[in-house]
Design a protein around this motif. Sequence first.
Motif, PDB file in Angstrom:
ATOM      1  N   VAL A  64     -13.034   6.618  15.409  1.00 12.49           N
ATOM      2  CA  VAL A  64     -12.444   7.011  16.697  1.00 12.49           C
ATOM      3  C   VAL A  64     -13.480   6.862  17.810  1.00 12.49           C
ATOM      4  O   VAL A  64     -13.162   6.383  18.897  1.00 12.49           O
ATOM      5  N   CYS A  65     -14.716   7.216  17.529  1.00  9.05           N
ATOM      6  CA  CYS A  65     -15.784   7.059  18.516  1.00  9.05           C
ATOM      7  C   CYS A  65     -15.954   5.580  18.878  1.00  9.05           C
ATOM      8  O   CYS A  65     -16.080   5.233  20.059  1.00  9.05           O
ATOM      9  N   VAL A  66     -15.909   4.706  17.886  1.00  7.19           N
ATOM     10  CA  VAL A  66     -16.017   3.265  18.136  1.00  7.19           C
ATOM     11  C   VAL A  66     -14.827   2.784  18.960  1.00  7.19           C
ATOM     12  O   VAL A  66     -14.991   1.983  19.889  1.00  7.19           O
ATOM     13  N   GLN A  67     -13.624   3.279  18.651  1.00  8.89           N
ATOM     14  CA  GLN A  67     -12.432   2.875  19.405  1.00  8.89           C
ATOM     15  C   GLN A  67     -12.557   3.253  20.879  1.00  8.89           C
ATOM     16  O   GLN A  67     -12.171   2.492  21.763  1.00  8.89           O
ATOM     17  N   ILE A  68     -13.105   4.432  21.149  1.00  7.03           N
ATOM     18  CA  ILE A  68     -13.154   4.928  22.521  1.00  7.03           C
ATOM     19  C   ILE A  68     -14.403   4.447  23.263  1.00  7.03           C
ATOM     20  O   ILE A  68     -14.318   4.033  24.421  1.00  7.03           O
ATOM     21  N   TYR A  69     -15.557   4.484  22.604  1.00  6.92           N
ATOM     22  CA  TYR A  69     -16.819   4.181  23.285  1.00  6.92           C
ATOM     23  C   TYR A  69     -17.501   2.899  22.813  1.00  6.92           C
ATOM     24  O   TYR A  69     -18.522   2.514  23.368  1.00  6.92           O
ATOM     25  N   GLY A  70     -16.960   2.260  21.788  1.00 13.16           N
ATOM     26  CA  GLY A  70     -17.537   1.011  21.323  1.00 13.16           C
ATOM     27  C   GLY A  70     -18.777   1.179  20.467  1.00 13.16           C
ATOM     28  O   GLY A  70     -19.428   0.194  20.131  1.00 13.16           O
ATOM     29  N   LYS A  71     -19.118   2.418  20.139  1.00 14.77           N
ATOM     30  CA  LYS A  71     -20.300   2.701  19.318  1.00 14.77           C
ATOM     31  C   LYS A  71     -20.021   3.863  18.374  1.00 14.77           C
ATOM     32  O   LYS A  71     -19.203   4.735  18.683  1.00 14.77           O
ATOM     33  N   ARG A  72     -20.738   3.875  17.271  1.00 18.46           N
ATOM     34  CA  ARG A  72     -20.672   5.008  16.355  1.00 18.46           C
ATOM     35  C   ARG A  72     -21.405   6.190  16.993  1.00 18.46           C
ATOM     36  O   ARG A  72     -22.274   5.983  17.854  1.00 18.46           O
ATOM     37  N   PRO A  73     -21.107   7.409  16.606  1.00 24.99           N
ATOM     38  CA  PRO A  73     -21.767   8.575  17.213  1.00 24.99           C
ATOM     39  C   PRO A  73     -23.294   8.512  17.120  1.00 24.99           C
ATOM     40  O   PRO A  73     -23.987   8.884  18.067  1.00 24.99           O
TER      41      PRO A  73
END
Length: 103
Positions: A64-73
């Motif tokens: 979900v983080c990748v979907q929203i911000y393009g990066k892993r947490p």
Amino acid sequence: MVPRIGFYEIVEGLFKDEVGMTLQAYARQLRLHYGLWQVHMGGVPIFQAAENCGFVDAAHFGRVCVQIYGKRPTALSDAELRSIIERCGHRASRIAATGLHSC
């Protein structure tokens, strides 16, 4: 014949018109922000923050983080996390203030 539209569809449409995303997407983003807030502000491990926010596991949280911000947490820089927290942290801190252990 006019198609029947249910209450949820009406509310969903109004919400999307006003906020720019579906109610489900907004809730998922809020859960992600609360998880990132826990990790950044509270030192909570990612797997625990993911569980606290209702994600199936840390991998789901990461996707979900990748979907929203393009990066892993773990790939978000401190500056990026601070920016997210500053933009959205007020909502996360309100959730935390309620004493709830899940989002």
